[in-house]
Design a protein around this motif. Sequence first.
Motif, PDB file in Angstrom:
ATOM      1  N   ARG A  61       0.824  -1.207   0.000  1.00  0.00           N
ATOM      2  CA  ARG A  61       0.000   0.000   0.000  1.00  0.00           C
ATOM      3  C   ARG A  61       0.856   1.254   0.000  1.00  0.00           C
ATOM      4  NH1 ARG A  61      -5.251   0.549   3.429  1.00  0.00           N
ATOM      5  NH2 ARG A  61      -5.426   2.129   1.794  1.00  0.00           N
ATOM      6  N   ALA A  62       2.109   1.132   0.448  1.00  0.00           N
ATOM      7  CA  ALA A  62       3.016   2.269   0.405  1.00  0.00           C
ATOM      8  C   ALA A  62       3.337   2.689  -1.021  1.00  0.00           C
ATOM      9  CB  ALA A  62       4.302   1.951   1.163  1.00  0.00           C
ATOM     10  N   HIS A  63       3.123   1.782  -1.979  1.00  0.00           N
ATOM     11  CA  HIS A  63       3.413   2.077  -3.388  1.00  0.00           C
ATOM     12  C   HIS A  63       2.144   2.145  -4.224  1.00  0.00           C
ATOM     13  CE1 HIS A  63       7.742   1.524  -2.712  1.00  0.00           C
ATOM     14  NE2 HIS A  63       7.396   0.505  -1.939  1.00  0.00           N
ATOM     15  N   MET A  64       0.994   2.290  -3.567  1.00  0.00           N
ATOM     16  CA  MET A  64      -0.278   2.449  -4.254  1.00  0.00           C
ATOM     17  C   MET A  64      -0.823   3.860  -4.003  1.00  0.00           C
ATOM     18  SD  MET A  64      -1.966  -1.278  -3.247  1.00  0.00           S
ATOM     19  CE  MET A  64      -3.559  -0.860  -3.954  1.00  0.00           C
ATOM     20  N   PRO A  65      -1.746   4.347  -4.823  1.00  0.00           N
ATOM     21  CA  PRO A  65      -2.359   5.654  -4.564  1.00  0.00           C
ATOM     22  C   PRO A  65      -2.980   5.693  -3.176  1.00  0.00           C
ATOM     23  CG  PRO A  65      -2.908   4.893  -6.762  1.00  0.00           C
ATOM     24  CD  PRO A  65      -2.205   3.755  -6.081  1.00  0.00           C
ATOM     25  N   PRO A  66      -3.032   6.869  -2.540  1.00  0.00           N
ATOM     26  CA  PRO A  66      -3.517   6.956  -1.151  1.00  0.00           C
ATOM     27  C   PRO A  66      -4.902   6.366  -0.931  1.00  0.00           C
ATOM     28  CG  PRO A  66      -2.503   9.015  -1.850  1.00  0.00           C
ATOM     29  CD  PRO A  66      -2.595   8.162  -3.076  1.00  0.00           C
TER      30      PRO A  66
END
Length: 264
Positions: A61-66
């Motif tokens: 999730r750190a590399h996905m859109p917020p």
Amino acid sequence: MSNKPDPADELAGTEQPFVQHLMELRDRLLYCVYGLAVCMAVLAIWPGPSGLIDLIAVPIRAHMPPDAKLIAVGVFSPFFVPIKVLGMAAVLMSLPWLMYQMWAFVAPGLYSHEKKFAMPLIVVGSLLAYIGIGFVQFFVLDKMFGFIQQFTPASVAATPDIASYVEAILSLYLAFGLAFQVPIVVILLVRLNMVSIEKLKEFRGYFIVLAFVIAAVVTPPDVISQLALAVPMCILYELGIWGARWFTKASAAPDAPPERTDPS
């Protein structure tokens, strides 16, 4: 021929019937099940299956859109995936207990000087497994997903399925947890006289190649995760050789002659 036990052998005359071994094995397996059940109950209360899912989803999730989330494609995925994660977390939490039960089953067949070093091996083996899994969670996954996301086209929304994501990271947890047991395996091989320290040193170059082959097979096809597995395995192999030299001397029988070691 006399059947009296050898007084010099502390294990002489302690043999047990086969049925008694089966009963002991049954009891140890039941203890393992009880330990797993307790750990699952504790984790189900806190942080709960949803909390565990949120924890293992942090790296991707750190590399996905917020505002992006993982999706559940399967009909039963919202139920079975958290249960699967809960079970795996319970196994990790109870790992020292499970390893202790294994040791308790074989302990009657060990000499006193061998029993003295069994518990340190259990503790170190559990610690190495936790270090390997923590290494995956806090370093490998972050670097791996950062590398993969660089190749995602702008017109594509990267929203992985939670079931496939959990399956992928659990396989990495297992691979790194087992790979970090290399020093324990090396120590046991030397202690059981299956291989000498000199042979391990001669095998060093082959092990480096083997480590990279294993990393290429069990990790995703990205260079970061492969290096993250192969390099620690090579380092741990060297630590295993050093540990085997010390452990063999320390756990030798009191009247056993010292093992000849390579001066190099």
